[in-house]
Design a protein around this motif. Structure first.
Motif, PDB file in Angstrom:
ATOM      1  N   LYS A   4      77.077  13.774  64.428  1.00 27.46           N
ATOM      2  CA  LYS A   4      76.173  12.689  64.382  1.00 27.46           C
ATOM      3  C   LYS A   4      76.101  11.922  65.894  1.00 27.46           C
ATOM      4  O   LYS A   4      75.214  11.154  65.532  1.00 27.46           O
ATOM      5  N   ASP A   9      75.124   8.245  73.726  1.00 27.01           N
ATOM      6  CA  ASP A   9      74.924   7.317  72.747  1.00 27.01           C
ATOM      7  C   ASP A   9      75.692   6.215  73.027  1.00 27.01           C
ATOM      8  O   ASP A   9      76.829   6.063  73.619  1.00 27.01           O
ATOM      9  N   LEU A  72      77.552   4.526  65.391  1.00 25.68           N
ATOM     10  CA  LEU A  72      76.171   4.411  66.474  1.00 25.68           C
ATOM     11  C   LEU A  72      75.674   3.076  66.437  1.00 25.68           C
ATOM     12  O   LEU A  72      75.678   2.588  65.055  1.00 25.68           O
ATOM     13  N   ASP A  74      72.472   1.189  66.914  1.00 24.10           N
ATOM     14  CA  ASP A  74      70.908   1.390  66.959  1.00 24.10           C
ATOM     15  C   ASP A  74      70.388   0.745  68.466  1.00 24.10           C
ATOM     16  O   ASP A  74      70.581  -0.616  68.299  1.00 24.10           O
ATOM     17  N   ARG A  82      74.122   4.205  60.161  1.00 23.04           N
ATOM     18  CA  ARG A  82      74.783   5.592  59.818  1.00 23.04           C
ATOM     19  C   ARG A  82      73.481   6.426  60.328  1.00 23.04           C
ATOM     20  O   ARG A  82      72.327   5.911  60.262  1.00 23.04           O
ATOM     21  N   VAL A  83      73.871   7.762  60.255  1.00 24.80           N
ATOM     22  CA  VAL A  83      72.668   8.516  61.023  1.00 24.80           C
ATOM     23  C   VAL A  83      72.610   9.684  60.124  1.00 24.80           C
ATOM     24  O   VAL A  83      73.402  10.095  59.284  1.00 24.80           O
ATOM     25  N   ARG A  94      67.085  13.097  64.487  1.00 26.33           N
ATOM     26  CA  ARG A  94      68.267  12.028  63.930  1.00 26.33           C
ATOM     27  C   ARG A  94      67.525  10.703  63.537  1.00 26.33           C
ATOM     28  O   ARG A  94      66.485  10.456  64.314  1.00 26.33           O
ATOM     29  N   SER A  96      67.927   6.585  62.113  1.00 27.79           N
ATOM     30  CA  SER A  96      68.852   5.282  61.599  1.00 27.79           C
ATOM     31  C   SER A  96      68.602   5.299  60.331  1.00 27.79           C
ATOM     32  O   SER A  96      67.260   4.970  59.679  1.00 27.79           O
ATOM     33  N   ILE A 103      66.158   8.117  66.275  1.00 26.11           N
ATOM     34  CA  ILE A 103      66.866   7.780  67.455  1.00 26.11           C
ATOM     35  C   ILE A 103      66.669   8.450  68.586  1.00 26.11           C
ATOM     36  O   ILE A 103      66.470   9.682  68.713  1.00 26.11           O
TER      37      ILE A 103
END
Length: 103
Positions: A4, A9, A72, A74, A82-83, A94, A96, A103
């Motif tokens: 993920k 990122d 991750l 945002d 979480r993704v 993907r 959020s 994303i």
């Protein structure tokens, strides 16, 4: 297993010595489920003299961190999230789970 987190990122370290620090993902190793984060988990590596580094010596560089210790961030809210994956407009994207945005 689908990871993920991707290269580029912005992530936050959630466990270990560097807990709470943020950085950009430089490289992801899918086979070992590990990633290199910019400026985090620095190790000293002894290098022999070579054409690129004629002096040799001790070089500081980033080491791998396990994916489970990364969360991750945002880009819009600046918080960890979480993704999830879902199909939107015929493409797998993907998103959020906090803000429900792509994303």
């Amino acid at each position: 297993m689908k990871l993920k987190i991707k290269t580029g990122d912005t992530v936050k370290i959630t466990a270990g010595d560097h807990k709470g620090t943020e950085g950009k993902v430089l490289k992801v190793d899918r086979e070992k489920n590990k990633a290199i984060v910019e400026g985090v988990n620095m190790v000293s590596k002894h290098e022999k003299p070579s054409a690129n580094n004629p002096q040799g010596g001790i070089v500081k560089k980033e080491a791998f961190i396990h994916i489970s210790n990364l969360s991750l961030i945002d880009s819009k809210s600046g918080e960890t999230t979480r993704v999830g994956f879902e199909v939107r407009d015929g493409k797998k994207v993907r998103f959020s789970k906090k803000s429900n945005e792509v994303i």
